[in-house]
Design a protein around this motif. Structure first.
Motif, PDB file in Angstrom:
ATOM      1  N   TYR A 116      14.379  49.345 110.965  1.00  8.01           N
ATOM      2  CA  TYR A 116      13.347  49.236 111.993  1.00  8.01           C
ATOM      3  C   TYR A 116      12.933  50.581 112.577  1.00  8.01           C
ATOM      4  O   TYR A 116      11.971  50.639 113.347  1.00  8.01           O
ATOM      5  CB  TYR A 116      13.838  48.331 113.127  1.00  8.01           C
ATOM      6  CG  TYR A 116      13.928  46.875 112.741  1.00  8.01           C
ATOM      7  CD1 TYR A 116      13.070  46.329 111.807  1.00  8.01           C
ATOM      8  CD2 TYR A 116      14.888  46.042 113.319  1.00  8.01           C
ATOM      9  CE1 TYR A 116      13.151  44.996 111.442  1.00  8.01           C
ATOM     10  CE2 TYR A 116      14.975  44.706 112.966  1.00  8.01           C
ATOM     11  CZ  TYR A 116      14.109  44.187 112.027  1.00  8.01           C
ATOM     12  OH  TYR A 116      14.187  42.869 111.675  1.00  8.01           O
ATOM     13  N   TRP A 117      13.625  51.650 112.235  1.00  5.56           N
ATOM     14  CA  TRP A 117      13.294  52.954 112.800  1.00  5.56           C
ATOM     15  C   TRP A 117      11.862  53.375 112.509  1.00  5.56           C
ATOM     16  O   TRP A 117      11.177  53.887 113.412  1.00  5.56           O
ATOM     17  CB  TRP A 117      14.272  54.016 112.295  1.00  5.56           C
ATOM     18  CG  TRP A 117      15.662  53.865 112.835  1.00  5.56           C
ATOM     19  CD1 TRP A 117      16.794  53.576 112.122  1.00  5.56           C
ATOM     20  CD2 TRP A 117      16.077  53.988 114.199  1.00  5.56           C
ATOM     21  NE1 TRP A 117      17.886  53.501 112.950  1.00  5.56           N
ATOM     22  CE2 TRP A 117      17.473  53.748 114.242  1.00  5.56           C
ATOM     23  CE3 TRP A 117      15.414  54.272 115.390  1.00  5.56           C
ATOM     24  CZ2 TRP A 117      18.199  53.793 115.417  1.00  5.56           C
ATOM     25  CZ3 TRP A 117      16.133  54.309 116.577  1.00  5.56           C
ATOM     26  CH2 TRP A 117      17.514  54.080 116.582  1.00  5.56           C
ATOM     27  N   PRO A 118      11.335  53.198 111.284  1.00  5.29           N
ATOM     28  CA  PRO A 118       9.939  53.605 111.042  1.00  5.29           C
ATOM     29  C   PRO A 118       8.923  52.787 111.832  1.00  5.29           C
ATOM     30  O   PRO A 118       7.768  53.223 111.980  1.00  5.29           O
ATOM     31  CB  PRO A 118       9.765  53.372 109.531  1.00  5.29           C
ATOM     32  CG  PRO A 118      11.142  53.389 108.973  1.00  5.29           C
ATOM     33  CD  PRO A 118      12.005  52.790 110.032  1.00  5.29           C
ATOM     34  N   LEU A 119       9.312  51.624 112.329  1.00  3.95           N
ATOM     35  CA  LEU A 119       8.404  50.797 113.114  1.00  3.95           C
ATOM     36  C   LEU A 119       8.484  51.095 114.601  1.00  3.95           C
ATOM     37  O   LEU A 119       7.571  50.742 115.353  1.00  3.95           O
ATOM     38  CB  LEU A 119       8.716  49.312 112.875  1.00  3.95           C
ATOM     39  CG  LEU A 119       8.717  48.839 111.419  1.00  3.95           C
ATOM     40  CD1 LEU A 119       9.094  47.373 111.342  1.00  3.95           C
ATOM     41  CD2 LEU A 119       7.366  49.080 110.781  1.00  3.95           C
ATOM     42  N   ILE A 120       9.577  51.730 115.032  1.00  2.00           N
ATOM     43  CA  ILE A 120       9.801  51.974 116.459  1.00  2.00           C
ATOM     44  C   ILE A 120       9.544  53.425 116.843  1.00  2.00           C
ATOM     45  O   ILE A 120       8.845  53.702 117.821  1.00  2.00           O
ATOM     46  CB  ILE A 120      11.236  51.564 116.845  1.00  2.00           C
ATOM     47  CG1 ILE A 120      11.406  50.039 116.689  1.00  2.00           C
ATOM     48  CG2 ILE A 120      11.565  51.990 118.267  1.00  2.00           C
ATOM     49  CD1 ILE A 120      12.818  49.560 116.928  1.00  2.00           C
ATOM     50  N   LEU A 121      10.086  54.378 116.076  1.00  2.00           N
ATOM     51  CA  LEU A 121       9.993  55.786 116.455  1.00  2.00           C
ATOM     52  C   LEU A 121       8.562  56.307 116.559  1.00  2.00           C
ATOM     53  O   LEU A 121       8.270  57.113 117.458  1.00  2.00           O
ATOM     54  CB  LEU A 121      10.793  56.641 115.461  1.00  2.00           C
ATOM     55  CG  LEU A 121      12.318  56.476 115.514  1.00  2.00           C
ATOM     56  CD1 LEU A 121      12.983  57.382 114.493  1.00  2.00           C
ATOM     57  CD2 LEU A 121      12.840  56.781 116.916  1.00  2.00           C
ATOM     58  N   PRO A 122       7.623  55.914 115.668  1.00  2.00           N
ATOM     59  CA  PRO A 122       6.248  56.421 115.818  1.00  2.00           C
ATOM     60  C   PRO A 122       5.579  56.029 117.125  1.00  2.00           C
ATOM     61  O   PRO A 122       4.539  56.606 117.478  1.00  2.00           O
ATOM     62  CB  PRO A 122       5.509  55.789 114.621  1.00  2.00           C
ATOM     63  CG  PRO A 122       6.577  55.565 113.601  1.00  2.00           C
ATOM     64  CD  PRO A 122       7.784  55.177 114.400  1.00  2.00           C
ATOM     65  N   ALA A 123       6.153  55.063 117.859  1.00  2.00           N
ATOM     66  CA  ALA A 123       5.564  54.674 119.146  1.00  2.00           C
ATOM     67  C   ALA A 123       5.684  55.776 120.181  1.00  2.00           C
ATOM     68  O   ALA A 123       5.036  55.710 121.236  1.00  2.00           O
ATOM     69  CB  ALA A 123       6.246  53.397 119.660  1.00  2.00           C
ATOM     70  N   ILE A 124       6.496  56.803 119.915  1.00  2.00           N
ATOM     71  CA  ILE A 124       6.641  57.910 120.864  1.00  2.00           C
ATOM     72  C   ILE A 124       5.306  58.624 121.064  1.00  2.00           C
ATOM     73  O   ILE A 124       4.995  59.089 122.166  1.00  2.00           O
ATOM     74  CB  ILE A 124       7.724  58.889 120.384  1.00  2.00           C
ATOM     75  CG1 ILE A 124       9.109  58.224 120.443  1.00  2.00           C
ATOM     76  CG2 ILE A 124       7.721  60.163 121.214  1.00  2.00           C
ATOM     77  CD1 ILE A 124      10.228  59.088 119.910  1.00  2.00           C
TER      78      ILE A 124
END
Length: 273
Positions: A136-144
């Motif tokens: 799930y990191w590629p779906l969450i981290l770009p929200a920064i």
């Protein structure tokens, strides 16, 4: 007399707009209660009796509630990260004078003109090199990073966050992060709620990135699971519409909750003004 006529026309117009907005949701719910043959051949205006049968086929085809939980987790975490860091960056651009501030801000705005789909191959390669595929990191981290959110927060901070409050916080011995977390964030509540709505809906409906990044069916999100019900030769319309109903209801609840925050914040600001 003309006053009442004008008011009546205005009410009728508002009712017509409300009905127009609600009609797609009504059609979606009604369609989910009919068989595939009726959905394909008829104009459906009244409820049917096939909702539970469609729901049963949906559960047999995909793990819908696992997908629901996955989507809730991704959307909530990504929205929280998006809203906080956009507010932090927008506040920084608004209240701190530093070299190349305007140029850097224009560069951030310029990224809004680049479609995200253009970088999907590079994004996939980057996630592969970082061993983040099927997580799930590629779906969450770009929200920064969120150019629109930074722009929105800077505009709101310019108009609604007085410099005097920041100075009083510094006089009281607050650090810059304490000032931001304790003084600025509460003032920016209406803008935070507005951005949260856009961010949550965008993450909830995100289809392309989860489809490319996630390989495990148990990790998939709700939009991808619903789309998987359509094959090359057949489509289970009834099950699809039930899945769409399950997917849309949380968005409506979230919007109703956050819209109250926006209205309350604007009303409070108007009273204080």
């Amino acid at each position: 007399m003309s006053k009442y006529i004008t008011r009546g026309i205005l009410y009728l117009f508002m009712i017509a707009v409300a009905v127009t907005c609600l009609l797609p949701f009504y059609s979606m719910i009604i369609t989910s209660t009919h068989t595939n043959s009726d959905i394909a051949r008829k104009l459906l205006l009244i409820p049917g009796d096939q909702f539970m049968e469609n729901y049963s086929r949906l559960k047999e085809s995909v793990n819908i509630w696992r997908g629901f939980a996955n989507t809730v987790f991704i959307a909530v975490v990504a929205t929280a990260i998006n809203v906080y860091f956009a507010a932090l960056a927008g506040y920084g651009f608004s209240k701190f004078n530093f070299r190349l501030r305007n140029g850097l801000f224009m560069f951030v705005l310029g990224t809004m003109m680049i479609p995200g789909q253009l970088g999907i191959i590079g994004f996939f390669k980057l996630m592969e090199s970082l061993n983040m595929l099927n997580t799930y990191w590629p779906l969450i981290l770009p929200a920064i990073h969120n150019a629109f959110g930074i722009f929105l927060m800077r505009q709101y901070a310019d108009s609604s966050v007085p410099t005097e409050i920041l100075e009083s916080g510094r006089i009281d011995g607050y650090g810059e992060f304490q000032i931001f977390n304790r003084l600025v964030l509460p003032i920016m509540t209406p803008a935070l709620a507005t951005l949260a709505i856009f961010s949550f809906i965008g993450k909830w409906n995100d289809f392309l990135t989860p489809m490319i990044i996630l390989f495990d069916n148990n990790l998939q999100t709700l939009p991808v699971m619903i789309a998987s019900l359509k094959s090359q030769f057949t489509s289970d319309f009834g099950a699809q519409y039930v899945g769409i109903v399950i997917s849309v209801v949380p968005i409506l609840v979230f919007f109703a909750f956050m819209s109250k925050r926006i209205i309350n914040g604007v009303a409070a600001g108007a009273v204080k003004g």
